[in-house]
Design an enzyme around this catalytic site. Sequence first.
Site, PDB file in Angstrom:
ATOM      1  N   ASP A  11       2.615  -4.327 -10.305  1.00 24.34           N
ATOM      2  CA  ASP A  11       2.265  -5.578 -10.817  1.00 24.34           C
ATOM      3  C   ASP A  11       3.099  -5.642 -12.085  1.00 24.34           C
ATOM      4  O   ASP A  11       3.646  -6.658 -12.524  1.00 24.34           O
ATOM      5  CB  ASP A  11       0.902  -5.712 -10.829  1.00 24.34           C
ATOM      6  CG  ASP A  11       0.410  -5.776  -9.612  1.00 24.34           C
ATOM      7  OD1 ASP A  11       1.179  -5.601  -8.437  1.00 24.34           O
ATOM      8  OD2 ASP A  11      -0.800  -5.533  -9.620  1.00 24.34           O
ATOM      9  N   SER A  70      -2.016 -12.294 -11.728  1.00 27.56           N
ATOM     10  CA  SER A  70      -2.244 -13.262 -12.961  1.00 27.56           C
ATOM     11  C   SER A  70      -2.574 -12.268 -14.024  1.00 27.56           C
ATOM     12  O   SER A  70      -2.328 -12.279 -15.194  1.00 27.56           O
ATOM     13  CB  SER A  70      -3.159 -14.197 -12.927  1.00 27.56           C
ATOM     14  OG  SER A  70      -4.492 -13.954 -12.620  1.00 27.56           O
ATOM     15  N   SER A  71      -3.339 -11.091 -13.830  1.00 27.03           N
ATOM     16  CA  SER A  71      -3.914 -10.200 -14.782  1.00 27.03           C
ATOM     17  C   SER A  71      -2.747  -9.490 -15.430  1.00 27.03           C
ATOM     18  O   SER A  71      -2.513  -9.295 -16.525  1.00 27.03           O
ATOM     19  CB  SER A  71      -4.954  -9.462 -14.136  1.00 27.03           C
ATOM     20  OG  SER A  71      -4.419  -8.576 -13.346  1.00 27.03           O
ATOM     21  N   GLY A 117      -6.396 -14.546  -8.904  1.00 28.00           N
ATOM     22  CA  GLY A 117      -7.158 -13.987  -7.602  1.00 28.00           C
ATOM     23  C   GLY A 117      -6.198 -14.309  -6.523  1.00 28.00           C
ATOM     24  O   GLY A 117      -6.963 -13.987  -5.257  1.00 28.00           O
ATOM     25  N   ALA A 118      -5.030 -14.751  -6.370  1.00 30.29           N
ATOM     26  CA  ALA A 118      -4.456 -14.945  -5.222  1.00 30.29           C
ATOM     27  C   ALA A 118      -3.440 -13.807  -4.777  1.00 30.29           C
ATOM     28  O   ALA A 118      -2.743 -13.894  -3.671  1.00 30.29           O
ATOM     29  CB  ALA A 118      -3.691 -16.363  -5.397  1.00 30.29           C
ATOM     30  N   HIS A 134       0.775  -1.238   0.045  1.00 28.14           N
ATOM     31  CA  HIS A 134      -0.040   0.037   0.067  1.00 28.14           C
ATOM     32  C   HIS A 134       0.853   1.430   0.172  1.00 28.14           C
ATOM     33  O   HIS A 134       0.529   2.476   0.522  1.00 28.14           O
ATOM     34  CB  HIS A 134      -0.985   0.064   1.159  1.00 28.14           C
ATOM     35  CG  HIS A 134      -2.011  -0.784   1.045  1.00 28.14           C
ATOM     36  ND1 HIS A 134      -3.389  -0.851   0.287  1.00 28.14           N
ATOM     37  CD2 HIS A 134      -2.238  -2.169   1.557  1.00 28.14           C
ATOM     38  CE1 HIS A 134      -3.980  -1.611   0.411  1.00 28.14           C
ATOM     39  NE2 HIS A 134      -3.565  -2.528   1.020  1.00 28.14           N
ATOM     40  N   THR A 135       2.025   0.992  -0.551  1.00 25.77           N
ATOM     41  CA  THR A 135       3.057   2.342  -0.653  1.00 25.77           C
ATOM     42  C   THR A 135       3.035   2.811  -1.805  1.00 25.77           C
ATOM     43  O   THR A 135       3.323   4.141  -2.342  1.00 25.77           O
ATOM     44  CB  THR A 135       4.254   1.712  -0.261  1.00 25.77           C
ATOM     45  OG1 THR A 135       4.814   0.786  -0.830  1.00 25.77           O
ATOM     46  CG2 THR A 135       4.609   1.771   1.275  1.00 25.77           C
ATOM     47  N   ASP A 136       2.391   1.752  -3.062  1.00 26.06           N
ATOM     48  CA  ASP A 136       2.617   2.444  -4.405  1.00 26.06           C
ATOM     49  C   ASP A 136       2.037   3.763  -4.532  1.00 26.06           C
ATOM     50  O   ASP A 136       2.277   4.696  -5.215  1.00 26.06           O
ATOM     51  CB  ASP A 136       2.455   1.377  -5.249  1.00 26.06           C
ATOM     52  CG  ASP A 136       0.990   0.641  -5.234  1.00 26.06           C
ATOM     53  OD1 ASP A 136       0.327   1.071  -4.335  1.00 26.06           O
ATOM     54  OD2 ASP A 136       0.621  -0.182  -6.083  1.00 26.06           O
ATOM     55  N   LEU A 180      -1.225 -12.725  -6.767  1.00 23.79           N
ATOM     56  CA  LEU A 180      -0.103 -12.928  -7.647  1.00 23.79           C
ATOM     57  C   LEU A 180       0.178 -12.006  -8.805  1.00 23.79           C
ATOM     58  O   LEU A 180       0.969 -12.251  -9.929  1.00 23.79           O
ATOM     59  CB  LEU A 180       0.472 -14.366  -7.540  1.00 23.79           C
ATOM     60  CG  LEU A 180       0.267 -15.071  -6.164  1.00 23.79           C
ATOM     61  CD1 LEU A 180       0.685 -16.389  -6.574  1.00 23.79           C
ATOM     62  CD2 LEU A 180       1.499 -14.500  -5.477  1.00 23.79           C
TER      63      LEU A 180
END
Length: 384
Positions: A168, A123-124, A118-119, A32-34, A121
């Site tokens: 991401d 994926s999107s 949805g974990a 939550h720093t981005d 990581l």
Amino acid sequence: MVEELKKVFIEKFAATPILVKSPGRINLIGEHTDYNDGFVLPAAIDKYAYVAIQKREDKHINLFSVDFNEAQEATLPELTTEGKHWPVYILGVVDQLLKSNYALTGFNLVLCGDVPIGAGLSSSAAVECATIFALNELFNLGISKMEMVKMAQKAEHEFAGVKCGIMDQFASMFGKENNLIRLDCRSLQYEYFPFYVPGFQVVLMDTHVKHSLASSAYNERRAQCEKGVAIIQPFFPQVKSLRDVNLQMLQQYVFPVDELVYRRCKYVVEEIERTVNACTDLIKNDFISFGKKMFQTHEGLSNDYAVSCKELDFLIQQVKDNPAVLGARMMGGGFGGCTINLVKENEAEVLIEKVSKAYQKETCSALSAYKVTIQDGVSVIDNK
Ligand code: ADP
Ligand code: MG
């Protein structure tokens, strides 16, 4: 997986494809720093989205998802934005290329992957980055990686409707084997930090839950951070985001006005500093101190930022006093997803088994654990 992907492509389209893979990501510290212009410390992992692609002469786009066993068609330049299903991540990227006036013809594309969906990581992002990198190769567009990162992020904003930060897509593109990337989300400058902890490995524990609170709380936290900045700004006009704020400013100006906003901002200010200090730990090879910071991040996320949930807290509780675990915390936006743990290699299996049993007993649902390694970012796969 790649052989299967190639086979499906050849069966469907009778041509040899270009193959590209782009990884999912973890983030060691910097949560939550981005969106507060702070630092993050992500890395690409050995789980990928794979794309097989080849040009067409016409304006047609044929997409096929192996994992969903589904096809989707589109025709340039009309692209739809319906829903949040897998084609939006691909067409959203195509849309960005069109908006930047790149010349495209139609193409055939087959997608598969093993990044858990949805974990937390990403994926999107892996799908978007694989797609844009593949299109860049296919049409020789000459786009830089940083430009592709920004376009992939925008695709997610505009087509999937998710206002994600840049981390991401950045990690999926710029990942480097056995390195963490310290990314300054304000300047987008980045630096690699070798990450090799002798005898330890990264283990992810997936709660398989995603509480419905997640997206509304995300927006609320963003607003609370902005409010903190707004309270301080009249006194320090140079303050543009929580990156520019220190604990004393919060104590003096925010605490008396809004105690809840104070606590949210305190977590962020501490976490930005923690991420910088964690990099000093890495330089000193002080992994004990690094691991402690992961636990501190979790405490902050759980108590002050309030984005954890009982499943995540339970998993951290389970490993907290275990000498085989250097550090652990919830990872990602919160309210579900995975914890990230630094675990002694030769005790990982025993730990996973123990925690899985406890988790099943506590929550009546199954835990998945993934041992991951840190790998290079997006690449073309040698297609002999
Ligand atoms: P995550 O945290 O994994 O990024 P998101 O909800 O942002 O979760 O994105 C997940 C979506 O990405 C899936 O619902 C799907 O539409 C798409 N996706 C991810 N991996 C694949 C895949 N292997 N095949 C098809 N679609 C995928
Ligand atoms: Mg995502």
